[in-house]
Enzyme design. Structure first.
Site, PDB file in Angstrom:
ATOM      1  N   ASP A  32     -29.615 -30.680 -50.190  1.00 41.05           N
ATOM      2  CA  ASP A  32     -28.331 -30.134 -49.754  1.00 41.05           C
ATOM      3  C   ASP A  32     -28.229 -30.209 -48.236  1.00 41.05           C
ATOM      4  O   ASP A  32     -29.024 -29.600 -47.517  1.00 41.05           O
ATOM      5  CB  ASP A  32     -28.214 -28.678 -50.217  1.00 41.05           C
ATOM      6  CG  ASP A  32     -26.803 -28.143 -50.057  1.00 41.05           C
ATOM      7  OD1 ASP A  32     -25.956 -28.852 -49.489  1.00 41.05           O
ATOM      8  OD2 ASP A  32     -26.559 -27.013 -50.495  1.00 41.05           O
ATOM      9  N   ASP A  33     -27.269 -30.949 -47.733  1.00 41.98           N
ATOM     10  CA  ASP A  33     -27.037 -31.103 -46.283  1.00 41.98           C
ATOM     11  C   ASP A  33     -28.186 -31.838 -45.588  1.00 41.98           C
ATOM     12  O   ASP A  33     -28.458 -31.595 -44.403  1.00 41.98           O
ATOM     13  CB  ASP A  33     -26.807 -29.744 -45.592  1.00 41.98           C
ATOM     14  CG  ASP A  33     -25.555 -29.033 -46.060  1.00 41.98           C
ATOM     15  OD1 ASP A  33     -24.884 -29.536 -46.978  1.00 41.98           O
ATOM     16  OD2 ASP A  33     -25.250 -27.957 -45.510  1.00 41.98           O
ATOM     17  N   CYS A  71     -20.274 -29.859 -50.221  1.00 40.98           N
ATOM     18  CA  CYS A  71     -21.169 -29.641 -51.367  1.00 40.98           C
ATOM     19  C   CYS A  71     -20.541 -29.820 -52.755  1.00 40.98           C
ATOM     20  O   CYS A  71     -20.967 -30.672 -53.527  1.00 40.98           O
ATOM     21  CB  CYS A  71     -21.774 -28.249 -51.283  1.00 40.98           C
ATOM     22  SG  CYS A  71     -22.607 -27.890 -49.719  1.00 40.98           S
ATOM     23  N   ARG A  75     -21.031 -33.046 -55.597  1.00 38.85           N
ATOM     24  CA  ARG A  75     -21.743 -32.860 -56.878  1.00 38.85           C
ATOM     25  C   ARG A  75     -20.844 -33.208 -58.068  1.00 38.85           C
ATOM     26  O   ARG A  75     -21.311 -33.733 -59.085  1.00 38.85           O
ATOM     27  CB  ARG A  75     -22.225 -31.404 -56.989  1.00 38.85           C
ATOM     28  CG  ARG A  75     -23.351 -31.097 -56.046  1.00 38.85           C
ATOM     29  CD  ARG A  75     -23.322 -29.649 -55.543  1.00 38.85           C
ATOM     30  NE  ARG A  75     -23.975 -29.614 -54.243  1.00 38.85           N
ATOM     31  CZ  ARG A  75     -25.294 -29.472 -54.083  1.00 38.85           C
ATOM     32  NH1 ARG A  75     -26.072 -29.264 -55.120  1.00 38.85           N
ATOM     33  NH2 ARG A  75     -25.829 -29.516 -52.885  1.00 38.85           N
ATOM     34  N   LYS A 124     -29.270 -25.581 -56.960  1.00 44.07           N
ATOM     35  CA  LYS A 124     -27.895 -25.211 -56.595  1.00 44.07           C
ATOM     36  C   LYS A 124     -26.892 -25.945 -57.476  1.00 44.07           C
ATOM     37  O   LYS A 124     -26.860 -27.176 -57.490  1.00 44.07           O
ATOM     38  CB  LYS A 124     -27.662 -25.569 -55.134  1.00 44.07           C
ATOM     39  CG  LYS A 124     -26.214 -25.445 -54.681  1.00 44.07           C
ATOM     40  CD  LYS A 124     -26.100 -25.706 -53.203  1.00 44.07           C
ATOM     41  CE  LYS A 124     -24.659 -25.862 -52.776  1.00 44.07           C
ATOM     42  NZ  LYS A 124     -24.525 -25.974 -51.311  1.00 44.07           N
ATOM     43  N   HIS A 126     -23.052 -25.090 -58.009  1.00 46.17           N
ATOM     44  CA  HIS A 126     -21.864 -25.177 -57.155  1.00 46.17           C
ATOM     45  C   HIS A 126     -20.687 -25.927 -57.780  1.00 46.17           C
ATOM     46  O   HIS A 126     -19.897 -26.559 -57.069  1.00 46.17           O
ATOM     47  CB  HIS A 126     -22.219 -25.794 -55.782  1.00 46.17           C
ATOM     48  CG  HIS A 126     -21.461 -25.101 -54.678  1.00 46.17           C
ATOM     49  ND1 HIS A 126     -21.587 -25.413 -53.356  1.00 46.17           N
ATOM     50  CD2 HIS A 126     -20.555 -24.086 -54.736  1.00 46.17           C
ATOM     51  CE1 HIS A 126     -20.790 -24.644 -52.629  1.00 46.17           C
ATOM     52  NE2 HIS A 126     -20.165 -23.829 -53.447  1.00 46.17           N
ATOM     53  N   SER A 149     -23.835 -21.973 -52.756  1.00 44.85           N
ATOM     54  CA  SER A 149     -24.599 -22.126 -51.511  1.00 44.85           C
ATOM     55  C   SER A 149     -25.343 -20.836 -51.169  1.00 44.85           C
ATOM     56  O   SER A 149     -24.890 -19.729 -51.481  1.00 44.85           O
ATOM     57  CB  SER A 149     -23.668 -22.496 -50.360  1.00 44.85           C
ATOM     58  OG  SER A 149     -23.088 -23.750 -50.600  1.00 44.85           O
ATOM     59  N   HIS A 203     -29.702 -26.758 -46.620  1.00 46.80           N
ATOM     60  CA  HIS A 203     -28.510 -25.948 -46.310  1.00 46.80           C
ATOM     61  C   HIS A 203     -28.985 -24.621 -45.719  1.00 46.80           C
ATOM     62  O   HIS A 203     -29.956 -24.046 -46.195  1.00 46.80           O
ATOM     63  CB  HIS A 203     -27.733 -25.723 -47.610  1.00 46.80           C
ATOM     64  CG  HIS A 203     -26.360 -25.135 -47.431  1.00 46.80           C
ATOM     65  ND1 HIS A 203     -26.144 -23.870 -46.932  1.00 46.80           N
ATOM     66  CD2 HIS A 203     -25.137 -25.652 -47.691  1.00 46.80           C
ATOM     67  CE1 HIS A 203     -24.837 -23.633 -46.909  1.00 46.80           C
ATOM     68  NE2 HIS A 203     -24.200 -24.696 -47.348  1.00 46.80           N
ATOM     69  N   ASP A 255     -26.345 -34.393 -50.864  1.00 44.78           N
ATOM     70  CA  ASP A 255     -24.920 -34.276 -51.198  1.00 44.78           C
ATOM     71  C   ASP A 255     -23.981 -34.647 -50.061  1.00 44.78           C
ATOM     72  O   ASP A 255     -22.872 -35.135 -50.283  1.00 44.78           O
ATOM     73  CB  ASP A 255     -24.596 -32.866 -51.701  1.00 44.78           C
ATOM     74  CG  ASP A 255     -24.794 -31.784 -50.648  1.00 44.78           C
ATOM     75  OD1 ASP A 255     -25.536 -32.026 -49.672  1.00 44.78           O
ATOM     76  OD2 ASP A 255     -24.220 -30.693 -50.804  1.00 44.78           O
ATOM     77  N   ASN A 256     -24.415 -34.390 -48.823  1.00 45.12           N
ATOM     78  CA  ASN A 256     -23.548 -34.697 -47.673  1.00 45.12           C
ATOM     79  C   ASN A 256     -24.402 -34.693 -46.408  1.00 45.12           C
ATOM     80  O   ASN A 256     -25.583 -34.347 -46.437  1.00 45.12           O
ATOM     81  CB  ASN A 256     -22.390 -33.695 -47.562  1.00 45.12           C
ATOM     82  CG  ASN A 256     -22.819 -32.243 -47.561  1.00 45.12           C
ATOM     83  OD1 ASN A 256     -22.668 -31.546 -48.558  1.00 45.12           O
ATOM     84  ND2 ASN A 256     -23.386 -31.784 -46.458  1.00 45.12           N
ATOM     85  N   LYS A 271     -21.701 -33.081 -41.471  1.00 42.37           N
ATOM     86  CA  LYS A 271     -21.118 -32.443 -42.654  1.00 42.37           C
ATOM     87  C   LYS A 271     -19.641 -32.093 -42.434  1.00 42.37           C
ATOM     88  O   LYS A 271     -19.274 -31.601 -41.370  1.00 42.37           O
ATOM     89  CB  LYS A 271     -21.901 -31.170 -42.962  1.00 42.37           C
ATOM     90  CG  LYS A 271     -21.324 -30.315 -44.065  1.00 42.37           C
ATOM     91  CD  LYS A 271     -22.194 -29.111 -44.323  1.00 42.37           C
ATOM     92  CE  LYS A 271     -21.617 -28.278 -45.459  1.00 42.37           C
ATOM     93  NZ  LYS A 271     -22.529 -27.202 -45.862  1.00 42.37           N
TER      94      LYS A 271
HETATM   95 MG    MG Z   1     -24.157 -29.768 -48.978  1.00 43.88          MG
END
Ligand code: MG
Length: 454
Positions: A32-33, A71, A75, A124, A126, A149, A203, A255-256, A271
């Site tokens: 994540d991130d 996020c 996904r 996660k 989300h 998150s 994240h 994811d990003n 992001k």
């Molecule tokens: Mg993310």
């Protein structure tokens, strides 16, 4: 891709799973991130030996993109193969939201269940926090994790739909996730399985267990990455010990782009932005005997492609809706080096912002403020750019030089393709683009934040 085309592709492809006695297992690890430049094998000075090893045992891609720079939408596209703006996930969900990924969408887990897979989501989610939207109603036999998150309240840790920690302890989270994931692999006992392992980190807020805390030269961010890398190593070790490794496809990505602390690998943006730094991700695939070892590929790909590719590989029914992603198995195996496709569209929330077509990227609209910045993004508006900006990502990957004036034919061509594609989107999305085009903006230099005229 239309469902008909997908079925034709499926029929034309060799029975991809047929060379093995049993269908392949799928392990999909999603950070994540995590930035494009955050892994050692992607140029970081941090040590990530297990991810380096995964790349050495498989193929890593340098031009793989999330469908969205935040996020939840990222996904949604990963698990459906469809643009997030088609599936009810244009923006990030919050714990109080009563909605999630549209209930008439099938996830990759739904598709694999039709082939008898055991399925588990660890980490996660989300994609909706009320019971009907949680993983246990979206194709997963079981779930363990924070359902959104880790900066959201209440930060509950769930087992299936039951709260097991009212406030999840972040220092032990990666360890607990890893124990769940490896237990699932051990318990699968011969049944084909799908482990979807979307980590909570890096994240923010960050947390690492004592074994990793304070050990990295890059502070807590480095500690967290070291533990995440350890976790990948534990999963790989468990696959080896159980004998599952030889028939398991492992994918690692994020994811990003990075938020405050990570590295975008010198790409522009982070992001929440549709510059490359917000959407280009590390992407590693590995499967013994099927995917070349130690290869680096610059082929263009999207997270939209993951679900259609895995569904075809496993002989699962295609999704019940037209998918935007392609079956890119031949890119992963190295049988082809590129696959022609229509422009990939990048949205932020409901707003179309740019399109990627081969080496070209055309920016058409942009926010007037940075969304994910230390300053609150008040007065946020998405505005048409005074002139579309064209970047050649082969020679200018950090999107520094707008060369729209040099290639008016390319600009026209991509704009026409955008218009064709936008007709297929829900009214709210196509309508937003139609309205955006009518609003006047002040002339601003290429690459800058646009300003409205009113
Ligand atoms: Mg993310």
């Amino acid at each position: 891709m239309l469902r008909r085309t997908f079925l034709q592709t499926l029929a034309a492809a060799p029975a991809l799973a047929a060379s093995n006695d049993s269908p392949p297992n799928i392990v999909l690890i999603y950070a994540d991130d995590l930035g494009f430049g955050d892994l050692h094998v992607y140029g970081s000075n941090l040590s990530t030996p297990n991810l380096d090893k995964l790349a050495a045992e498989g193929t890593r891609f340098t031009n793989w993109n999330s469908a969205n720079p935040v996020c939840s939408p990222s996904r949604a596209s990963l698990l459906t193969g469809r643009y997030p703006t088609r599936v009810g996930v244009p923006a990030v969900f919050f714990p109080q939201d009563k909605v999630g990924l549209n209930l008439d969408e099938q996830t990759l887990a739904d598709l694999l269940k039709t082939k008898g897979y055991k399925t588990q989501c660890v980490g996660k989610w989300h994609l909706g926090a009320t019971p009907q939207y949680l993983p246990t109603k979206r194709g997963f036999d079981h779930y363990f994790g924070i359902p959104y998150s880790n900066d959201m309240t209440p930060r509950v840790l769930l087992r299936d739909t039951t709260v097991v920690e009212q406030e999840a302890d972040l220092t032990s989270l990666t360890r607990k996730y890893t124990e769940e994931a490896t237990k699932f692999i051990r318990d699968a006992k011969g049944s084909p399985f799908f482990l979807y392992f979307p980590h909570t980190f890096p994240h923010i807020p960050l947390g690492a267990s004592e074994r990793f805390r304070g050990k990295s030269p890059r502070g807590i961010y480095g500690d967290v990455l070291a533990e995440l890398d350890w976790s990948v190593g534990e999963v790989m070790k468990t696959l080896q010990e159980t004998g599952a490794a030889r028939n398991t496809l492992v994918i690692f990505s994020s994811d990003n782009g990075p938020w405050y602390q990570g590295s975008s690998g010198r790409l522009r943006g982070r992001k929440g932005e549709t510059w490359e730094g917000g959407v280009r991700e590390p992407f590693i695939v590995s499967m013994p005997g099927r995917i070349p070892k130690g290869k680096v590929s610059a082929a263009l790909g999207s997270m939209l492609d993951v679900t259609p590719t895995i569904a075809a590989l496993c002989g699962a029914m295609p999704p019940n809706k037209p998918v935007d992603g392609l079956n890119v198995w031949k890119l992963w195996t190295g049988e082809v080096t590129q696959i022609e496709r229509e422009p990939l569209l990048y949205f932020d929330n409901v707003h179309l912002q740019c399109a990627r077509w081969g080496k070209w990227k055309l920016h058409v609209s942009r926010y007037n403020r940075k969304v994910y910045s230390p300053a609150p993004a008040t007065g946020l508006r998405n505005l048409l750019l005074p002139n579309p900006e064209l970047y050649d990502l082969d020679t200018d990957p950090d999107e520094s030089y707008d060369i729209a004036d040099l290639h008016p034919d390319v600009v026209r061509n991509i704009l026409a393709k955008i218009e064709t594609q936008m007709k297929t989107f829900p009214d709210a999305i196509a309508g937003d683009w139609a309205v955006t085009k009518t609003k006047k903006v002040s002339p601003t230099p290429a690459g800058s934040l646009p300003r409205s005229i009113d």
